[in-house]
Design an enzyme around this catalytic site. Structure first.
Site, PDB file in Angstrom:
ATOM      1  N   ILE A 245       1.118  -1.143   0.106  1.00 47.26           N
ATOM      2  CA  ILE A 245      -0.241  -0.038   0.013  1.00 47.26           C
ATOM      3  C   ILE A 245       0.937   1.223   0.071  1.00 47.26           C
ATOM      4  CG2 ILE A 245      -1.723   1.284   1.345  1.00 47.26           C
ATOM      5  CD1 ILE A 245      -2.781  -1.290   2.561  1.00 47.26           C
ATOM      6  N   PRO A 246       1.171   1.750  -1.145  1.00 51.52           N
ATOM      7  CA  PRO A 246       2.261   2.898  -1.546  1.00 51.52           C
ATOM      8  C   PRO A 246       2.154   4.179  -0.701  1.00 51.52           C
ATOM      9  CG  PRO A 246       0.957   2.671  -3.458  1.00 51.52           C
ATOM     10  CD  PRO A 246       0.295   1.694  -2.448  1.00 51.52           C
ATOM     11  N   CYS A 247       2.034   4.361   0.703  1.00 51.52           N
ATOM     12  CA  CYS A 247       1.869   5.564   1.273  1.00 51.52           C
ATOM     13  C   CYS A 247       3.266   6.485   1.000  1.00 51.52           C
ATOM     14  CB  CYS A 247       1.796   5.350   2.823  1.00 51.52           C
ATOM     15  SG  CYS A 247       3.102   4.396   3.540  1.00 51.52           S
ATOM     16  N   HIS A 248       4.297   5.816   0.427  1.00 57.03           N
ATOM     17  CA  HIS A 248       5.480   6.462   0.076  1.00 57.03           C
ATOM     18  C   HIS A 248       5.459   7.314  -1.028  1.00 57.03           C
ATOM     19  CE1 HIS A 248       5.556   2.661  -2.001  1.00 57.03           C
ATOM     20  NE2 HIS A 248       6.291   3.271  -2.968  1.00 57.03           N
ATOM     21  N   ARG A 249       4.254   7.145  -1.707  1.00 61.61           N
ATOM     22  CA  ARG A 249       4.342   7.975  -2.854  1.00 61.61           C
ATOM     23  C   ARG A 249       3.281   9.262  -2.742  1.00 61.61           C
ATOM     24  NH1 ARG A 249       2.310   2.693  -6.684  1.00 61.61           N
ATOM     25  NH2 ARG A 249       4.579   1.849  -6.599  1.00 61.61           N
TER      26      ARG A 249
END
Length: 284
Positions: A245-249
């Protein structure tokens, strides 16, 4: 135009109030629309535009939150929770929990008791991580510098589950993401628990393509709550599944990378790694 917006707002506020007061009767769309003197079709469209979810989904959220409160605070039986929520039986409550919470009412009530969770430790391009799964999919993944501490934090999510240190196929599919094409993401199954708002934010994060970035404000707009940037940030900070779940984006509107649960340097490294794979980063 502003006068019309005020009228629409008042109608939706009235509808929300009606649903909250009468959710135990599980009112159909037609009954709610009748309260506002609107056709069901017009009401459905208007409510969805303003609330960001359909009237039926909003009713489900209200129902599930009430059932969760009863199960957790009052230690009620699942049958009692179904009855108090206005559902026709435990089967409907079961379906509602599966669709919204990703687990059964019994699993929620017992803090994960009867859940079998496999976990393992692995290496990634960004450091060591722990990944955990149920038979339904990945329920937890986090970067870690300390395996014992990582296991303790995992158990806080499902305190009564049974844990085994086993690398299963769900975990293998998840770890393949680091070496395989992101187009294969649909092969990775997730088993999440969270509030309706958190689940909605996490679902939106999954739609940010690899090699692109978004902002907290844009995520808030995507879920039709443009004033909820701070709440979006909180939901992103509660993400239980790193990288997948790409919260880094998600970055700040100023262009600053912003906070990251597993460290700002790691976040910048992941963004750079994805940029190298895509040759460029585009702002969504």
């Amino acid at each position: 135009m502003k006068e019309q917006q005020v009228i629409h707002y008042n109608r939706i506020a009235e509808a929300i109030g009606f649903i909250r007061e009468n959710f135990r009767e599980q009112p159909p769309l037609e009954s709610i629309a009748e309260q506002l003197h609107l056709s069901p079709h017009h009401f459905q469209r208007l409510f969805t535009e303003w609330a960001g979810v359909s009237p039926k989904k909003f009713l489900q959220y209200i129902s599930i939150e009430h059932a969760k409160k009863i199960l957790k605070e009052e230690q009620a039986t699942i049958m009692d929770a179904a009855f108090e929520t206005g559902l026709s039986g435990t089967g409907r409550l079961h379906d509602l929990f599966i669709n919204i919470e990703g687990m059964t009412p019994g699993e929620y009530k017992n803090g994960g008791e009867s859940l079998d969770i496999n976990y393992s430790f692995a290496e990634s391009p960004f450091g060591s991580l722990v990944v955990a799964s149920t038979p339904k999919g990945i329920c937890y993944m986090a970067f870690t510098e300390n395996e014992q501490l990582a296991l303790e934090e995992l158990k806080q999510h499902f305190p009564n589950a049974t844990y085994k240190q086993i690398l299963d196929m769900n975990q293998q599919h998840a770890l393949y993401i680091f070496t395989h094409d992101w187009s294969k993401l649909h092969q990775v199954k997730l088993h999440l628990k969270g509030t309706p708002f958190q689940l909605k934010v996490w679902e939106t994060l999954l739609k940010i393509p690899m090699g692109q970035l978004s902002t907290y404000g844009r995520i808030a707009e995507r879920i039709h709550q443009p004033g909820a940037s701070r709440a979006v940030g909180s939901a992103i900070g509660s993400n239980p599944v790193a990288f997948l779940i790409p919260c880094h984006r998600v970055i700040q509107s100023s262009g600053a990378s912003g906070n990251y649960m597993w460290g700002g340097d790691r976040k910048r490294a992941i963004i750079g790694w994805e940029a190298a794979k895509n040759n460029a980063i585009d702002l969504e």
